[in-house]
Structure formats: C-alpha cells, structure tokens
Design an enzyme around this catalytic site. Structure first.
Site, PDB file in Angstrom:
ATOM      1  N   LYS A  13       0.838  -1.208   0.000  1.00 22.82           N
ATOM      2  CA  LYS A  13       0.000   0.000   0.000  1.00 22.82           C
ATOM      3  C   LYS A  13       0.876   1.263   0.000  1.00 22.82           C
ATOM      4  O   LYS A  13       0.681   2.176  -0.796  1.00 22.82           O
ATOM      5  CB  LYS A  13      -0.923   0.023   1.246  1.00 22.82           C
ATOM      6  N   ARG A  88     -10.131   0.521   8.165  1.00 24.84           N
ATOM      7  CA  ARG A  88      -9.711  -0.827   8.558  1.00 24.84           C
ATOM      8  C   ARG A  88     -10.801  -1.578   9.317  1.00 24.84           C
ATOM      9  O   ARG A  88     -10.583  -2.736   9.682  1.00 24.84           O
ATOM     10  CB  ARG A  88      -8.520  -0.687   9.509  1.00 24.84           C
ATOM     11  N   ARG A 127      11.969  -5.091   5.762  1.00 24.01           N
ATOM     12  CA  ARG A 127      11.805  -3.697   5.326  1.00 24.01           C
ATOM     13  C   ARG A 127      12.554  -2.711   6.231  1.00 24.01           C
ATOM     14  O   ARG A 127      12.599  -2.867   7.438  1.00 24.01           O
ATOM     15  CB  ARG A 127      10.308  -3.395   5.355  1.00 24.01           C
ATOM     16  N   ARG A 160      14.183   0.657  11.340  1.00 23.92           N
ATOM     17  CA  ARG A 160      13.136  -0.339  11.122  1.00 23.92           C
ATOM     18  C   ARG A 160      11.969  -0.030  12.044  1.00 23.92           C
ATOM     19  O   ARG A 160      12.167   0.501  13.138  1.00 23.92           O
ATOM     20  CB  ARG A 160      13.666  -1.749  11.426  1.00 23.92           C
ATOM     21  N   ARG A 172      -0.913  -8.587  13.285  1.00 32.91           N
ATOM     22  CA  ARG A 172      -1.413  -7.605  12.308  1.00 32.91           C
ATOM     23  C   ARG A 172      -2.193  -8.304  11.187  1.00 32.91           C
ATOM     24  O   ARG A 172      -3.234  -7.827  10.756  1.00 32.91           O
ATOM     25  CB  ARG A 172      -0.241  -6.796  11.742  1.00 32.91           C
TER      26      ARG A 172
HETATM   27  P1  AP5 Z   1       4.833  -1.568   1.911  1.00 36.22           P
HETATM   28  O1  AP5 Z   1       4.510  -0.776   0.697  1.00 36.22           O
HETATM   29  O2  AP5 Z   1       5.536  -0.894   3.016  1.00 36.22           O
HETATM   30  O3  AP5 Z   1       3.521  -2.322   2.436  1.00 36.22           O
HETATM   31  P2  AP5 Z   1       2.259  -1.777   3.223  1.00 36.22           P
HETATM   32  O4  AP5 Z   1       1.068  -2.436   2.610  1.00 36.22           O
HETATM   33  O5  AP5 Z   1       2.290  -0.287   3.283  1.00 36.22           O
HETATM   34  O6  AP5 Z   1       2.541  -2.459   4.625  1.00 36.22           O
HETATM   35  P3  AP5 Z   1       2.438  -1.870   6.106  1.00 36.22           P
HETATM   36  O7  AP5 Z   1       3.244  -2.789   6.950  1.00 36.22           O
HETATM   37  O8  AP5 Z   1       2.772  -0.431   6.134  1.00 36.22           O
HETATM   38  O9  AP5 Z   1       0.916  -2.101   6.366  1.00 36.22           O
HETATM   39  P4  AP5 Z   1       0.202  -2.080   7.695  1.00 36.22           P
HETATM   40  O10 AP5 Z   1      -1.182  -1.981   7.202  1.00 36.22           O
HETATM   41  O11 AP5 Z   1       0.504  -3.209   8.597  1.00 36.22           O
HETATM   42  O12 AP5 Z   1       0.831  -0.816   8.458  1.00 36.22           O
HETATM   43  P5  AP5 Z   1       0.275   0.632   8.782  1.00 36.22           P
HETATM   44  O13 AP5 Z   1       1.419   1.541   8.833  1.00 36.22           O
HETATM   45  O14 AP5 Z   1      -0.878   0.954   7.935  1.00 36.22           O
HETATM   46  O15 AP5 Z   1       5.686  -2.830   1.425  1.00 36.22           O
HETATM   47  C1  AP5 Z   1       6.266  -3.732   2.353  1.00 36.22           C
HETATM   48  C2  AP5 Z   1       7.645  -4.154   1.883  1.00 36.22           C
HETATM   49  O16 AP5 Z   1       7.513  -4.936   0.713  1.00 36.22           O
HETATM   50  C3  AP5 Z   1       8.566  -2.995   1.516  1.00 36.22           C
HETATM   51  O17 AP5 Z   1       9.869  -3.300   1.898  1.00 36.22           O
HETATM   52  C4  AP5 Z   1       8.464  -2.904   0.006  1.00 36.22           C
HETATM   53  O18 AP5 Z   1       9.671  -2.419  -0.558  1.00 36.22           O
HETATM   54  C5  AP5 Z   1       8.200  -4.334  -0.368  1.00 36.22           C
HETATM   55  N1  AP5 Z   1       7.312  -4.436  -1.524  1.00 36.22           N
HETATM   56  C6  AP5 Z   1       6.210  -3.698  -1.778  1.00 36.22           C
HETATM   57  N2  AP5 Z   1       5.629  -4.089  -2.927  1.00 36.22           N
HETATM   58  C7  AP5 Z   1       6.385  -5.113  -3.400  1.00 36.22           C
HETATM   59  C8  AP5 Z   1       6.307  -5.959  -4.559  1.00 36.22           C
HETATM   60  N3  AP5 Z   1       5.317  -5.825  -5.452  1.00 36.22           N
HETATM   61  N4  AP5 Z   1       7.258  -6.910  -4.691  1.00 36.22           N
HETATM   62  C9  AP5 Z   1       8.250  -7.072  -3.793  1.00 36.22           C
HETATM   63  N5  AP5 Z   1       8.390  -6.290  -2.686  1.00 36.22           N
HETATM   64  C10 AP5 Z   1       7.459  -5.338  -2.488  1.00 36.22           C
HETATM   65  O19 AP5 Z   1      -0.291   0.413  10.286  1.00 36.22           O
HETATM   66  C11 AP5 Z   1       0.590   0.146  11.355  1.00 36.22           C
HETATM   67  C12 AP5 Z   1      -0.209   0.068  12.647  1.00 36.22           C
HETATM   68  O20 AP5 Z   1      -0.836   1.339  12.906  1.00 36.22           O
HETATM   69  C13 AP5 Z   1      -1.362  -0.939  12.662  1.00 36.22           C
HETATM   70  O21 AP5 Z   1      -0.931  -2.240  13.012  1.00 36.22           O
HETATM   71  C14 AP5 Z   1      -2.281  -0.315  13.724  1.00 36.22           C
HETATM   72  O22 AP5 Z   1      -1.803  -0.568  15.032  1.00 36.22           O
HETATM   73  C15 AP5 Z   1      -2.146   1.172  13.464  1.00 36.22           C
HETATM   74  N6  AP5 Z   1      -3.128   1.680  12.494  1.00 36.22           N
HETATM   75  C16 AP5 Z   1      -2.848   2.223  11.259  1.00 36.22           C
HETATM   76  N7  AP5 Z   1      -3.974   2.567  10.633  1.00 36.22           N
HETATM   77  C17 AP5 Z   1      -4.995   2.227  11.449  1.00 36.22           C
HETATM   78  C18 AP5 Z   1      -6.417   2.307  11.337  1.00 36.22           C
HETATM   79  N8  AP5 Z   1      -6.997   2.804  10.213  1.00 36.22           N
HETATM   80  N9  AP5 Z   1      -7.166   1.849  12.367  1.00 36.22           N
HETATM   81  C19 AP5 Z   1      -6.592   1.362  13.487  1.00 36.22           C
HETATM   82  N10 AP5 Z   1      -5.261   1.245  13.665  1.00 36.22           N
HETATM   83  C20 AP5 Z   1      -4.463   1.674  12.646  1.00 36.22           C
HETATM   84 MG    MG Z   2       2.425   1.084   4.856  1.00 29.77          MG
END
Ligand code: AP5
Ligand code: MG
Length: 231
Positions: A13, A88, A127, A160, A172
């Site tokens: 994402k 979410r 990552r 990280r 997660r």
């Molecule tokens: P990346 O693009 O970073 O993936 P992502 O989908 O953004 O993953 P996140 O870990 O950020 O998602 P998340 O939903 O767990 O975290 P968030 O910050 O939203 O890609 C991942 C890796 O893969 C990278 O190294 C990239 O280079 C690689 N990659 C990407 N595409 C690729 C491809 N096609 N091929 C190969 N490699 C690839 O949330 C974190 C925390 O915040 C949650 O757990 C929760 O506690 C809280 N939170 C956030 N939003 C909410 C909400 N709306 N409600 C409640 N709690 C929330």
């Molecule tokens: Mg992300």
C-alpha cells in the site's frame, strides 16, 4: 480521484501510494504514518497509540477517523487522495463515508492488493527506511545502490519499524483478516472494488493501478466513447 488501497501488512500500500503521489500529485493519507508521527512527537494520540501499535492491534476508530478528517482539510488533497491503511473496520468505513460527504467528495475506486500472506512476512520483516528522508528499502528486494547510503538523500542512517517483527506481523495479519477484509463486501456492493495482483513486481503493480485510474478518468471525460464496465 479518491481511492482506497486495501491489503494486509506488507501488501505494498505504502509503496504504491508513494508512486501515485510522485506521478499524479495525489496526497497519501496513511493512518499508520500519521500515528507513527504522533508517537514520535509524544502527542496525547501518540501516547495512546504506541503500545497498541507495537502489539500489532488496531488503534481506536475515533482516533484514526479524526486524523483523517483533519488531513482531508489540507490544501494538498485537491488533486485527490489515496487512503493507505484506512478504513480498517466497518465503523471506519462508515466514518469515511460521512467525512467525504461533508466535503462534497466521493470514492472512485477501492483497489485490493491480492497477496500471498506467507510471502508477506518476509517483505515486512526485511523492510527498512532512510532515517532522514523516509525512502523505503528491503534487505532482499531493494537495497540502496551504494550499500549504506540512501539513494534519495545520501544519508547513512536507516531504521526499522518496531512492529516489523515476525510475532507482531502475525497479529497484524489476524487483525486484517478479522476486521478489515470484511469491509470489502460493502464496497463491492457499490461496484467500487478492483483487484490487482500484489505479488507481481512493483512496476507491474503500479502499471495495473495506473490502468484502473485511467479507466476512471476516461469515464469522467465528456465525449469519451470508452465506457468499460466497473467491477
Ligand atoms: P509496503 O509498501 O511498506 O507495504 P504496506 O502495505 O504499506 O505495509 P504496512 O506494513 O505499512 O501495512 P500495515 O497496514 O501493517 O501498516 P500501517 O502503517 O498501515 O511494502 C512492504 C515491503 O515490501 C517494503 O519493503 C516494500 O519495498 C516491499 N514491496 C512492496 N511491494 C512489493 C512488490 N510488489 N514486490 C516485492 N516487494 C514489495 O499500520 C501500522 C499500525 O498502525 C497498525 O498495526 C495499527 O496498530 C495502526 N493503524 C494504522 N492505521 C490504522 C487504522 N486505520 N485503524 C486502526 N489502527 C491503525
Ligand atoms: Mg504502509
């Protein structure tokens, strides 16, 4: 153009949202990034969110929807927004409807990144980002051109996320399956959902998303003869 990127942790994402920001001038509204900024700044929201995020659980609906509402009022959202990691839960999906309605905006697409969960653990655990500019890297898939030096800004320090360990990623993923995946039918019923193979390489994922957005632009253009069916 207002879109939601939906997918489990590591689906890509953030990676794809960053491309859309660079290529189309859209604004990335990542609740994860907003919460991490709040934790870093030690704000009241950050103090509440820190332990929840480190456990891999979800922060309260009220907190994240308030963050999105504030962010939607900033001028840089005029060219469109990418909701990254929001909504979410069903309650957040309802809140988003209201936030958009109040601002005279509408959702164009909900793009689901379809991925193989087992492969995502490696993506997430490997990552890291530049500590200075936030550019993203991966131990296996994307190293800096010069080892130890950020391609984007030349800095030498990297970091990280504290929730990027195998145990927390498991929680997660479970949260995604239990609370987030069930909101897809809400958007499916409105004909808004499109699916993209999130296991393809980053360029191909980006092209597939670009094609979906172009389709929507064609639909909106007066006199356009190409009107493909949604869904
Ligand atoms: P990346 O693009 O970073 O993936 P992502 O989908 O953004 O993953 P996140 O870990 O950020 O998602 P998340 O939903 O767990 O975290 P968030 O910050 O939203 O890609 C991942 C890796 O893969 C990278 O190294 C990239 O280079 C690689 N990659 C990407 N595409 C690729 C491809 N096609 N091929 C190969 N490699 C690839 O949330 C974190 C925390 O915040 C949650 O757990 C929760 O506690 C809280 N939170 C956030 N939003 C909410 C909400 N709306 N409600 C409640 N709690 C929330
Ligand atoms: Mg992300």
């Amino acid at each position: 153009m207002n879109i939601i990127l939906l997918g489990p942790p590591g689906a890509g994402k953030g990676t794809q949202a960053a491309r859309l920001v660079a290529e189309r001038g859209m604004a990335q509204l990542s609740t994860g990034d907003m919460l991490r900024a709040a934790v870093k700044a030690g704000t009241p929201v950050g103090l509440q969110a820190k332990a929840v995020m480190e456990a891999g659980e979800l922060v309260s609906d009220a907190i994240v929807s308030a963050l999105i509402g504030e962010r939607l009022d900033k001028a840089d959202t005029a060219e469109g927004v990418i909701f990254d990691g929001y909504p979410r839960t069903a309650a957040q999906a309802d809140a988003l409807d209201l936030l958009l309605l109040e601002r005279g905006r509408a959702l164009d697409w909900v793009i689901e990144l379809e991925v193989d969960e087992a492969a995502l653990i490696e993506r997430v655990v490997g990552r890291y980002t530049c500590a200075n500019c936030g550019a993203g890297y991966h131990d296996r898939f994307k190293s800096p051109v010069v080892v130890g030096t950020c391609d984007a800004c030349g800095a030498h320090a990297f970091k990280r996320r504290p929730d990027d360990n195998a145990e927390t990623v498991g929680t997660r993923m479970a949260e995604y399956r239990a609370k987030t995946a069930p909101i897809l039918p809400i958007y499916e019923a409105r004909g808004l959902v499109r699916r993209v193979d999130g296991m393809a390489d980053m360029e191909m994922v980006g092209s597939a998303i670009g094609a979906i957005l172009a389709e929507r632009t064609d639909r909106a253009r007066p006199g356009s003869v190409s009107v493909p069916a949604r869904g």
